[in-house]
Write a protein that holds these residues in place. Structure first.
Motif, PDB file in Angstrom:
ATOM      1  N   PHE A 168       0.801  -1.223   0.000  1.00 11.53           N
ATOM      2  CA  PHE A 168       0.000   0.000   0.000  1.00 11.53           C
ATOM      3  C   PHE A 168       0.838   1.279   0.000  1.00 11.53           C
ATOM      4  CE2 PHE A 168      -2.531   3.320   2.063  1.00 11.53           C
ATOM      5  CZ  PHE A 168      -3.639   3.332   1.236  1.00 11.53           C
ATOM      6  N   PRO A 169       1.881   1.412   0.833  1.00 10.58           N
ATOM      7  CA  PRO A 169       2.658   2.662   0.797  1.00 10.58           C
ATOM      8  C   PRO A 169       3.240   2.966  -0.575  1.00 10.58           C
ATOM      9  CG  PRO A 169       3.242   1.370   2.720  1.00 10.58           C
ATOM     10  CD  PRO A 169       2.384   0.493   1.870  1.00 10.58           C
ATOM     11  N   VAL A 170       3.725   1.931  -1.261  1.00  9.23           N
ATOM     12  CA  VAL A 170       4.316   2.149  -2.585  1.00  9.23           C
ATOM     13  C   VAL A 170       3.244   2.517  -3.594  1.00  9.23           C
ATOM     14  CG1 VAL A 170       5.623   1.076  -4.453  1.00  9.23           C
ATOM     15  CG2 VAL A 170       6.236   0.603  -2.078  1.00  9.23           C
ATOM     16  N   ALA A 171       2.151   1.757  -3.615  1.00  9.17           N
ATOM     17  CA  ALA A 171       1.081   2.023  -4.578  1.00  9.17           C
ATOM     18  C   ALA A 171       0.476   3.407  -4.360  1.00  9.17           C
ATOM     19  CB  ALA A 171       0.006   0.944  -4.469  1.00  9.17           C
ATOM     20  N   SER A 172       0.205   3.758  -3.113  1.00 16.99           N
ATOM     21  CA  SER A 172      -0.437   5.036  -2.820  1.00 16.99           C
ATOM     22  C   SER A 172       0.472   6.215  -3.158  1.00 16.99           C
ATOM     23  CB  SER A 172      -0.834   5.079  -1.343  1.00 16.99           C
ATOM     24  OG  SER A 172      -1.424   6.312  -1.010  1.00 16.99           O
ATOM     25  N   ALA A 173       1.727   6.148  -2.717  1.00 12.95           N
ATOM     26  CA  ALA A 173       2.642   7.264  -2.947  1.00 12.95           C
ATOM     27  C   ALA A 173       2.946   7.439  -4.436  1.00 12.95           C
ATOM     28  CB  ALA A 173       3.938   7.043  -2.166  1.00 12.95           C
ATOM     29  N   PHE A 174       3.212   6.337  -5.130  1.00 10.41           N
ATOM     30  CA  PHE A 174       3.560   6.429  -6.548  1.00 10.41           C
ATOM     31  C   PHE A 174       2.368   6.905  -7.369  1.00 10.41           C
ATOM     32  CE2 PHE A 174       5.397   4.026 -10.422  1.00 10.41           C
ATOM     33  CZ  PHE A 174       6.046   5.171 -10.845  1.00 10.41           C
ATOM     34  N   HIS A 175       1.177   6.423  -7.054  1.00  7.55           N
ATOM     35  CA  HIS A 175      -0.016   6.862  -7.789  1.00  7.55           C
ATOM     36  C   HIS A 175      -0.264   8.352  -7.582  1.00  7.55           C
ATOM     37  CE1 HIS A 175      -4.463   7.386  -8.313  1.00  7.55           C
ATOM     38  NE2 HIS A 175      -4.160   6.787  -9.443  1.00  7.55           N
ATOM     39  N   ASP A 176      -0.091   8.829  -6.349  1.00  9.69           N
ATOM     40  CA  ASP A 176      -0.250  10.266  -6.098  1.00  9.69           C
ATOM     41  C   ASP A 176       0.751  11.071  -6.914  1.00  9.69           C
ATOM     42  OD1 ASP A 176      -2.315   9.816  -4.371  1.00  9.69           O
ATOM     43  OD2 ASP A 176      -1.129  10.048  -2.544  1.00  9.69           O
ATOM     44  N   GLY A 177       1.992  10.584  -6.983  1.00 10.03           N
ATOM     45  CA  GLY A 177       2.998  11.283  -7.771  1.00 10.03           C
ATOM     46  C   GLY A 177       2.667  11.304  -9.249  1.00 10.03           C
ATOM     47  N   LEU A 178       2.161  10.202  -9.768  1.00 13.30           N
ATOM     48  CA  LEU A 178       1.797  10.143 -11.188  1.00 13.30           C
ATOM     49  C   LEU A 178       0.644  11.084 -11.518  1.00 13.30           C
ATOM     50  CD1 LEU A 178       1.974   6.273 -11.742  1.00 13.30           C
ATOM     51  CD2 LEU A 178       3.574   7.971 -12.640  1.00 13.30           C
ATOM     52  N   MET A 179      -0.278  11.251 -10.584  1.00 14.01           N
ATOM     53  CA  MET A 179      -1.454  12.082 -10.842  1.00 14.01           C
ATOM     54  C   MET A 179      -1.205  13.560 -10.561  1.00 14.01           C
ATOM     55  SD  MET A 179      -3.316   9.800 -12.029  1.00 14.01           S
ATOM     56  CE  MET A 179      -4.752  10.821 -12.339  1.00 14.01           C
ATOM     57  N   ARG A 180      -0.086  13.896  -9.926  1.00 13.57           N
ATOM     58  CA  ARG A 180       0.210  15.293  -9.612  1.00 13.57           C
ATOM     59  C   ARG A 180       1.143  15.944 -10.625  1.00 13.57           C
ATOM     60  NH1 ARG A 180       1.158  15.167  -3.019  1.00 13.57           N
ATOM     61  NH2 ARG A 180      -0.970  14.500  -2.459  1.00 13.57           N
ATOM     62  N   CYS A 181       1.309  15.319 -11.757  1.00 19.21           N
ATOM     63  CA  CYS A 181       2.158  15.905 -12.791  1.00 19.21           C
ATOM     64  C   CYS A 181       1.552  17.229 -13.253  1.00 19.21           C
ATOM     65  CB  CYS A 181       2.264  14.937 -13.966  1.00 19.21           C
ATOM     66  SG  CYS A 181       3.368  15.507 -15.268  1.00 19.21           S
ATOM     67  N   PRO A 182       2.344  18.304 -13.367  1.00 16.82           N
ATOM     68  CA  PRO A 182       1.792  19.608 -13.771  1.00 16.82           C
ATOM     69  C   PRO A 182       1.056  19.532 -15.100  1.00 16.82           C
ATOM     70  CG  PRO A 182       4.036  19.853 -12.966  1.00 16.82           C
ATOM     71  CD  PRO A 182       3.783  18.381 -13.071  1.00 16.82           C
ATOM     72  N   ALA A 183      -0.113  20.134 -15.136  1.00 23.20           N
ATOM     73  CA  ALA A 183      -0.924  20.103 -16.360  1.00 23.20           C
ATOM     74  C   ALA A 183      -0.217  20.794 -17.514  1.00 23.20           C
ATOM     75  CB  ALA A 183      -2.274  20.761 -16.093  1.00 23.20           C
ATOM     76  N   ALA A 184       0.590  21.816 -17.227  1.00 20.82           N
ATOM     77  CA  ALA A 184       1.292  22.530 -18.296  1.00 20.82           C
ATOM     78  C   ALA A 184       2.255  21.609 -19.036  1.00 20.82           C
ATOM     79  CB  ALA A 184       2.043  23.722 -17.711  1.00 20.82           C
ATOM     80  N   CYS A 185       2.928  20.729 -18.291  1.00 15.05           N
ATOM     81  CA  CYS A 185       3.852  19.783 -18.934  1.00 15.05           C
ATOM     82  C   CYS A 185       3.098  18.810 -19.831  1.00 15.05           C
ATOM     83  CB  CYS A 185       4.639  19.027 -17.871  1.00 15.05           C
ATOM     84  SG  CYS A 185       5.735  20.056 -16.875  1.00 15.05           S
ATOM     85  N   LEU A 186       1.965  18.329 -19.347  1.00  9.59           N
ATOM     86  CA  LEU A 186       1.178  17.392 -20.141  1.00  9.59           C
ATOM     87  C   LEU A 186       0.604  18.069 -21.380  1.00  9.59           C
ATOM     88  CD1 LEU A 186      -0.726  15.540 -17.265  1.00  9.59           C
ATOM     89  CD2 LEU A 186       1.361  14.832 -18.440  1.00  9.59           C
ATOM     90  N   ASP A 187       0.116  19.300 -21.227  1.00 11.44           N
ATOM     91  CA  ASP A 187      -0.435  20.020 -22.381  1.00 11.44           C
ATOM     92  C   ASP A 187       0.642  20.275 -23.431  1.00 11.44           C
ATOM     93  OD1 ASP A 187      -2.892  20.065 -21.164  1.00 11.44           O
ATOM     94  OD2 ASP A 187      -2.636  22.075 -20.309  1.00 11.44           O
ATOM     95  N   LEU A 188       1.840  20.624 -22.986  1.00  9.83           N
ATOM     96  CA  LEU A 188       2.932  20.859 -23.930  1.00  9.83           C
ATOM     97  C   LEU A 188       3.284  19.584 -24.680  1.00  9.83           C
ATOM     98  CD1 LEU A 188       5.125  22.686 -25.112  1.00  9.83           C
ATOM     99  CD2 LEU A 188       6.574  22.074 -23.145  1.00  9.83           C
ATOM    100  N   ALA A 189       3.343  18.464 -23.951  1.00 11.74           N
ATOM    101  CA  ALA A 189       3.669  17.193 -24.602  1.00 11.74           C
ATOM    102  C   ALA A 189       2.596  16.801 -25.611  1.00 11.74           C
ATOM    103  CB  ALA A 189       3.825  16.104 -23.539  1.00 11.74           C
ATOM    104  N   ARG A 190       1.341  17.005 -25.257  1.00  9.97           N
ATOM    105  CA  ARG A 190       0.258  16.652 -26.173  1.00  9.97           C
ATOM    106  C   ARG A 190       0.248  17.552 -27.395  1.00  9.97           C
ATOM    107  NH1 ARG A 190      -3.853  16.286 -21.037  1.00  9.97           N
ATOM    108  NH2 ARG A 190      -3.145  14.226 -20.276  1.00  9.97           N
ATOM    109  N   SER A 191       0.583  18.823 -27.198  1.00  6.72           N
ATOM    110  CA  SER A 191       0.623  19.739 -28.344  1.00  6.72           C
ATOM    111  C   SER A 191       1.730  19.372 -29.321  1.00  6.72           C
ATOM    112  CB  SER A 191       0.822  21.176 -27.854  1.00  6.72           C
ATOM    113  OG  SER A 191       2.111  21.340 -27.274  1.00  6.72           O
ATOM    114  N   MET A 192       2.746  18.661 -28.827  1.00  6.68           N
ATOM    115  CA  MET A 192       3.845  18.227 -29.685  1.00  6.68           C
ATOM    116  C   MET A 192       3.622  16.819 -30.227  1.00  6.68           C
ATOM    117  SD  MET A 192       7.017  19.727 -27.410  1.00  6.68           S
ATOM    118  CE  MET A 192       8.261  19.249 -28.612  1.00  6.68           C
TER     119      MET A 192
END
Length: 247
Positions: A130-154
């Motif tokens: 649980f500690p690994v799954a919970s912490a890693f999932h939170d990190g994956l979901m907290r990625c800045p939206a600006a970075c994701l939008d830039l990657a998708r635009s490219m």
């Protein structure tokens, strides 16, 4: 800095040992209730072969359970980040798995898997998962939206977005989860040995208590404590060295 830290650890340890001995002298507690540091050291030396074999068994369970639990936790975290419906369905199951006391699950796992190493590894994996799954999932979901939008635009695909943006940015959270799981792993292994086992440091404690050999029980407990501290330190060092390359 390291020398100062080592000196602090030595002084704190010495103060605890002196306080322990002073408590015995002031209260007059008999050795079968609270043995002194000298008696515990004598038990460590006198039973070093038994304790060494038990420590190796417990260490094997810790390593196997930690590796299994951390691997499954990290894989599930990625799966939940990729498929939100999977996350919505599994989140209650994950919470229930942590709400149920591990002492209640350990006997059931022993009945299912037998009295060998398998149930101890399963208990350790369950407590590390649980500690690994919970912490890693939170990190994956907290990625800045600006970075994701830039990657998708490219024109980045979802796969590239995950492995080139989300995962690298979530590594610090994964490291925190791994270090927390490293603290829990020895607890899971010892609980499994308490419930049903004839080998390992947990079994040594149970047998020693049954024979009123509290000094031997304390010696096994001291080894578990040292093992837990060493394992957490090793995982912390490994996380720092490996994840620093992706920073």
């Amino acid at each position: 800095m390291r020398a100062r830290r080592a000196g602090t650890v030595i002084m704190v340890t010495a103060a605890l040992l002196l306080g322990w001995q002073a408590l015995i002298l002031l209260t007059g507690l008999p050795p079968f209730l609270l043995p002194g540091p000298g008696a515990v050291l004598a038990a460590l030396i006198g039973h070093h072969q038994v304790l060494a074999a038990a420590a190796l068994r417990t260490l094997a369970e810790i390593l196997a359970g930690f590796a299994l639990g951390a691997s499954l936790g990290a894989a599930l975290a990625v799966g939940m980040a990729v498929w939100p419906r999977l996350a919505a369905g599994l989140r209650p199951v994950l919470l229930i798995s942590q709400v149920v006391p591990i002492f209640a699950l350990a006997p059931i796992l022993t009945l299912w898997l037998g009295y060998g190493m398998a149930p101890k590894i399963a208990v350790t994996a369950l407590i590390c998962f649980f500690p690994v799954a919970s912490a890693f999932h939170d990190g994956l979901m907290r990625c800045p939206a600006a970075c994701l939008d830039l990657a998708r635009s490219m024109g980045a695909s979802a796969r590239r977005e995950m492995w080139h943006i989300r995962v690298p940015m979530a590594l610090p959270m994964l490291g925190s989860g791994l270090k927390l799981a490293a603290i829990y792993a020895p607890i899971g292994a010892v609980i499994g040995e308490w419930v049903g086992g004839s080998e390992g440091l947990g079994a040594v404690m149970i047998h020693a208590n049954g024979r009123m050999r509290i000094d031997l029980s304390f010696a096994a407990l001291a080894l578990v404590t040292l093992m837990a501290l060493a394992f957490h330190g090793a995982i912390s060092w490994l996380v720092g060295r490996v994840f620093a390359r992706f920073g």
